[in-house]
Design a protein around this motif. Sequence first.
Motif, PDB file in Angstrom:
ATOM      1  N   ASN A  79     -68.207  95.856  63.224  1.00 19.25           N
ATOM      2  CA  ASN A  79     -68.750  96.143  64.543  1.00 19.25           C
ATOM      3  C   ASN A  79     -70.149  95.555  64.753  1.00 19.25           C
ATOM      4  OD1 ASN A  79     -68.330  97.247  67.020  1.00 19.25           O
ATOM      5  ND2 ASN A  79     -69.250  99.225  66.503  1.00 19.25           N
ATOM      6  N   GLN A  80     -70.242  94.266  64.491  1.00 25.32           N
ATOM      7  CA  GLN A  80     -71.515  93.561  64.631  1.00 25.32           C
ATOM      8  C   GLN A  80     -71.546  92.772  65.922  1.00 25.32           C
ATOM      9  OE1 GLN A  80     -74.050  93.660  61.901  1.00 25.32           O
ATOM     10  NE2 GLN A  80     -72.702  95.441  61.778  1.00 25.32           N
ATOM     11  N   ILE A  81     -72.757  92.568  66.407  1.00 26.71           N
ATOM     12  CA  ILE A  81     -72.936  91.710  67.564  1.00 26.71           C
ATOM     13  C   ILE A  81     -74.035  90.699  67.243  1.00 26.71           C
ATOM     14  CG2 ILE A  81     -74.520  93.386  68.664  1.00 26.71           C
ATOM     15  CD1 ILE A  81     -73.454  92.389  71.384  1.00 26.71           C
ATOM     16  N   LEU A  82     -73.809  89.477  67.701  1.00 25.84           N
ATOM     17  CA  LEU A  82     -74.806  88.425  67.508  1.00 25.84           C
ATOM     18  C   LEU A  82     -75.470  88.185  68.859  1.00 25.84           C
ATOM     19  CD1 LEU A  82     -75.828  86.355  65.331  1.00 25.84           C
ATOM     20  CD2 LEU A  82     -74.165  84.758  66.282  1.00 25.84           C
ATOM     21  N   ALA A 142     -85.200  75.579  67.107  1.00 20.34           N
ATOM     22  CA  ALA A 142     -86.307  75.216  67.982  1.00 20.34           C
ATOM     23  C   ALA A 142     -86.265  75.996  69.296  1.00 20.34           C
ATOM     24  CB  ALA A 142     -86.274  73.720  68.268  1.00 20.34           C
ATOM     25  N   LEU A 143     -85.057  76.124  69.871  1.00 24.89           N
ATOM     26  CA  LEU A 143     -84.974  76.663  71.225  1.00 24.89           C
ATOM     27  C   LEU A 143     -84.311  78.022  71.325  1.00 24.89           C
ATOM     28  CD1 LEU A 143     -84.025  73.344  73.034  1.00 24.89           C
ATOM     29  CD2 LEU A 143     -86.255  74.449  72.973  1.00 24.89           C
ATOM     30  N   SER A 144     -83.888  78.547  70.190  1.00 24.23           N
ATOM     31  CA  SER A 144     -83.265  79.866  70.264  1.00 24.23           C
ATOM     32  C   SER A 144     -83.549  80.673  69.009  1.00 24.23           C
ATOM     33  CB  SER A 144     -81.757  79.742  70.450  1.00 24.23           C
ATOM     34  OG  SER A 144     -81.147  79.475  69.209  1.00 24.23           O
ATOM     35  N   PHE A 145     -83.370  81.984  69.181  1.00 29.79           N
ATOM     36  CA  PHE A 145     -83.546  82.910  68.066  1.00 29.79           C
ATOM     37  C   PHE A 145     -82.356  83.849  68.088  1.00 29.79           C
ATOM     38  CE2 PHE A 145     -85.326  86.947  66.355  1.00 29.79           C
ATOM     39  CZ  PHE A 145     -85.601  86.488  65.081  1.00 29.79           C
ATOM     40  N   SER A 146     -81.714  84.058  66.939  1.00 31.76           N
ATOM     41  CA  SER A 146     -80.509  84.888  66.904  1.00 31.76           C
ATOM     42  C   SER A 146     -80.679  86.047  65.945  1.00 31.76           C
ATOM     43  CB  SER A 146     -79.305  84.071  66.432  1.00 31.76           C
ATOM     44  OG  SER A 146     -79.085  82.988  67.285  1.00 31.76           O
ATOM     45  N   GLU A 166     -75.085 102.009  71.039  1.00 28.60           N
ATOM     46  CA  GLU A 166     -75.475 102.231  72.435  1.00 28.60           C
ATOM     47  C   GLU A 166     -76.889 101.722  72.713  1.00 28.60           C
ATOM     48  OE1 GLU A 166     -75.354 104.545  70.117  1.00 28.60           O
ATOM     49  OE2 GLU A 166     -77.345 105.491  70.231  1.00 28.60           O
ATOM     50  N   LYS A 167     -77.614 101.387  71.632  1.00 31.25           N
ATOM     51  CA  LYS A 167     -78.998 100.927  71.828  1.00 31.25           C
ATOM     52  C   LYS A 167     -79.062  99.464  72.275  1.00 31.25           C
ATOM     53  CE  LYS A 167     -80.310 103.670  67.806  1.00 31.25           C
ATOM     54  NZ  LYS A 167     -80.446 103.442  66.362  1.00 31.25           N
ATOM     55  N   VAL A 168     -77.967  98.733  72.093  1.00 30.14           N
ATOM     56  CA  VAL A 168     -78.022  97.286  72.316  1.00 30.14           C
ATOM     57  C   VAL A 168     -78.168  96.942  73.809  1.00 30.14           C
ATOM     58  CG1 VAL A 168     -76.684  95.159  72.118  1.00 30.14           C
ATOM     59  CG2 VAL A 168     -76.844  96.700  70.169  1.00 30.14           C
ATOM     60  N   ALA A 169     -77.395  97.597  74.654  1.00 30.07           N
ATOM     61  CA  ALA A 169     -77.415  97.239  76.083  1.00 30.07           C
ATOM     62  C   ALA A 169     -78.808  97.372  76.709  1.00 30.07           C
ATOM     63  CB  ALA A 169     -76.377  98.055  76.845  1.00 30.07           C
ATOM     64  N   PRO A 170     -79.514  98.504  76.487  1.00 34.20           N
ATOM     65  CA  PRO A 170     -80.858  98.596  77.060  1.00 34.20           C
ATOM     66  C   PRO A 170     -81.816  97.523  76.523  1.00 34.20           C
ATOM     67  CG  PRO A 170     -80.250 100.675  75.969  1.00 34.20           C
ATOM     68  CD  PRO A 170     -79.078  99.770  75.863  1.00 34.20           C
ATOM     69  N   ALA A 171     -81.650  97.159  75.263  1.00 36.38           N
ATOM     70  CA  ALA A 171     -82.516  96.114  74.700  1.00 36.38           C
ATOM     71  C   ALA A 171     -82.238  94.783  75.386  1.00 36.38           C
ATOM     72  CB  ALA A 171     -82.297  96.006  73.193  1.00 36.38           C
ATOM     73  N   ILE A 172     -80.963  94.482  75.581  1.00 36.88           N
ATOM     74  CA  ILE A 172     -80.605  93.217  76.242  1.00 36.88           C
ATOM     75  C   ILE A 172     -81.190  93.190  77.650  1.00 36.88           C
ATOM     76  CG2 ILE A 172     -78.696  91.838  77.173  1.00 36.88           C
ATOM     77  CD1 ILE A 172     -77.009  92.664  74.821  1.00 36.88           C
ATOM     78  N   ALA A 173     -81.060  94.316  78.353  1.00 31.96           N
ATOM     79  CA  ALA A 173     -81.564  94.375  79.726  1.00 31.96           C
ATOM     80  C   ALA A 173     -83.049  94.031  79.758  1.00 31.96           C
ATOM     81  CB  ALA A 173     -81.319  95.766  80.307  1.00 31.96           C
ATOM     82  N   GLU A 174     -83.780  94.562  78.798  1.00 31.09           N
ATOM     83  CA  GLU A 174     -85.219  94.310  78.752  1.00 31.09           C
ATOM     84  C   GLU A 174     -85.528  92.857  78.370  1.00 31.09           C
ATOM     85  OE1 GLU A 174     -88.712  96.755  76.630  1.00 31.09           O
ATOM     86  OE2 GLU A 174     -86.798  97.812  76.664  1.00 31.09           O
ATOM     87  N   LEU A 175     -84.757  92.366  77.405  1.00 33.31           N
ATOM     88  CA  LEU A 175     -85.014  91.001  76.928  1.00 33.31           C
ATOM     89  C   LEU A 175     -84.698  89.963  78.001  1.00 33.31           C
ATOM     90  CD1 LEU A 175     -83.680  91.641  73.363  1.00 33.31           C
ATOM     91  CD2 LEU A 175     -85.872  90.510  73.810  1.00 33.31           C
ATOM     92  N   LYS A 176     -83.793  90.328  78.910  1.00 33.79           N
ATOM     93  CA  LYS A 176     -83.370  89.366  79.931  1.00 33.79           C
ATOM     94  C   LYS A 176     -84.493  89.003  80.895  1.00 33.79           C
ATOM     95  CE  LYS A 176     -78.404  89.283  80.106  1.00 33.79           C
ATOM     96  NZ  LYS A 176     -77.177  89.859  80.649  1.00 33.79           N
ATOM     97  N   ASN A 177     -85.568  89.804  80.901  1.00 35.65           N
ATOM     98  CA  ASN A 177     -86.710  89.433  81.735  1.00 35.65           C
ATOM     99  C   ASN A 177     -87.332  88.120  81.288  1.00 35.65           C
ATOM    100  OD1 ASN A 177     -86.502  91.757  83.270  1.00 35.65           O
ATOM    101  ND2 ASN A 177     -87.693  92.943  81.785  1.00 35.65           N
ATOM    102  N   SER A 178     -87.284  87.856  80.001  1.00 37.52           N
ATOM    103  CA  SER A 178     -87.954  86.651  79.493  1.00 37.52           C
ATOM    104  C   SER A 178     -87.017  85.643  78.837  1.00 37.52           C
ATOM    105  CB  SER A 178     -89.015  87.040  78.476  1.00 37.52           C
ATOM    106  OG  SER A 178     -89.682  88.201  78.847  1.00 37.52           O
ATOM    107  N   PHE A 179     -85.804  86.050  78.541  1.00 37.97           N
ATOM    108  CA  PHE A 179     -84.909  85.170  77.798  1.00 37.97           C
ATOM    109  C   PHE A 179     -83.524  85.108  78.439  1.00 37.97           C
ATOM    110  CE2 PHE A 179     -87.913  87.150  74.905  1.00 37.97           C
ATOM    111  CZ  PHE A 179     -88.401  86.080  74.172  1.00 37.97           C
ATOM    112  N   ALA A 180     -82.893  83.983  78.283  1.00 38.13           N
ATOM    113  CA  ALA A 180     -81.455  83.960  78.520  1.00 38.13           C
ATOM    114  C   ALA A 180     -80.831  84.523  77.245  1.00 38.13           C
ATOM    115  CB  ALA A 180     -80.986  82.540  78.763  1.00 38.13           C
ATOM    116  N   VAL A 181     -79.906  85.452  77.403  1.00 30.52           N
ATOM    117  CA  VAL A 181     -79.345  86.117  76.222  1.00 30.52           C
ATOM    118  C   VAL A 181     -77.856  85.816  76.114  1.00 30.52           C
ATOM    119  CG1 VAL A 181     -79.023  88.321  75.036  1.00 30.52           C
ATOM    120  CG2 VAL A 181     -81.024  87.984  76.497  1.00 30.52           C
ATOM    121  N   LEU A 182     -77.483  85.287  74.973  1.00 31.68           N
ATOM    122  CA  LEU A 182     -76.074  85.001  74.725  1.00 31.68           C
ATOM    123  C   LEU A 182     -75.554  86.036  73.742  1.00 31.68           C
ATOM    124  CD1 LEU A 182     -74.900  82.201  75.751  1.00 31.68           C
ATOM    125  CD2 LEU A 182     -74.603  81.736  73.302  1.00 31.68           C
ATOM    126  N   THR A 183     -74.370  86.607  74.016  1.00 26.22           N
ATOM    127  CA  THR A 183     -73.866  87.607  73.069  1.00 26.22           C
ATOM    128  C   THR A 183     -72.502  87.200  72.528  1.00 26.22           C
ATOM    129  OG1 THR A 183     -72.729  88.852  74.787  1.00 26.22           O
ATOM    130  CG2 THR A 183     -74.994  89.492  74.318  1.00 26.22           C
TER     131      THR A 183
END
Length: 428
Positions: free
Chosen positions: A309-312, A349-353, A360-377
């Motif tokens: 049950n991992q997410i990248l 160079a252009l991304s960090f994974s 349940e903690k992942v979705a709120p983190a993504i929402a916050e990160l989306k202010n500054s980053f394009a997020v690929l899951t």
Amino acid sequence: MYKIYKFGGASLRNASGFRNVASILDKNRDQNILLIISALGKTTNELEEVVNRYFFRKGNAARYLEKIKQDHYQILRDLFQDQNQNVFNEVNNAFVEIDWILEDEPHDSYDYLYDQIVSIGEMASSKMVAAYLNQCSMPAAWVDVRDCIRTDNNYREGRVDWEITEGNIIKNIPPLSGNQFVVTQGFIGGSAENFTTTLGREGSDYSAAIFGYALNAGSVTIWKDVEGVLTADPKYFPDAGIISRLSYYEAMEMAYYGASVIHPKTIKPLQNKKIPLWVRGFHTPEKEGTLITEAGEITYPPVIVLKHNQILLSFYPKDFSFIAEDNLSHIFIILSGQRIKVNLMQNSALSFSICTDLTEKVAPAIAELKNSFAVLTNEDLELLTIRHYTQDLINRYSEEKEILLEQRSRQTVQFVMKKQTKSERKPH
Ligand code: ASP
Ligand code: MG
């Protein structure tokens, strides 16, 4: 010198579990043993359900609690002929504390309420163990761990104040007496304001280490449903075998990568005082299990840890800048704010994974990160770690797999890969 024994929920699932624990202790009557007890069976999960029903007003919390109570009373009836035995009242009184909470609307924070409710599992189980040992003519003194382990009020993950805790333990644990067991609760602590806190899920191992440390114990033993520390999870790797000796260092590494050896916080305090840690099977008490010590040169077999049950998550700065220290610190502030544990990370160079547990903690983190980053899951992933790998093992496990990310050091190789079904997996 005290020895610390920790018995978890799996060893106390039913009356025969209690009898088995008593028979293990009976053979060690000549030792001074302090017992750390977790909640019975799956009680902690069930009490979590009570908390969720109550807090989110989803379903009937009181009815669910009733079932948990009945399971405890059934075990009591199996163990004690005399239903006027005081332990029936004691267990009832423990649960009444939850009844009182449920009568009111949930005004307090979730984490605070969680600790007040979930901790009752350990209060009840420890009373039952002490009473049962006494009935078996094995004198046992019950100690309230909240008078011993002092934490801050970071509910659900209390941080231990070591100085106060050490003093409390020395003060509240009876002096060595030769023929008396001491019984206390795992997982729980108390704050300066006298509220109950918990140390994090599966935290009873850590409790055992805290007592071992404070009492300068001769050893700490974690009694488990497996014979000792295994090279892999036998559910997925049928050839998994017991490792008879481990260094503290190796045990910490294994716990860090997610092997279900022991709670990761357990080892450091013991290492600091060079207290031996045993992992033994309560079904196989005649076997030695695993001994964890400072140990010099040990040649380890390959150890495999599979995390499900991992997410990248991959982050690309929206301003097309390179990934650099300022971006990274921004990312980590958000991740640590959401208490996300990074299992593996990699940058280009252009991304960090990062690879993390999908909670349940992942979705709120993504929402916050989306202010500054394009997020690929990428979801439906597994993280496979092989310590002390061989090329042969790498070939076996990476062949025909869809690997999204790979990392290799001298001792450890890790693969983030698409989830496989069991039939696709080759035997170890
Ligand atoms: N009963 C708690 C849990 O299940 C603590 C423990 O078992 O270590 O998380
Ligand atoms: Mg448990």
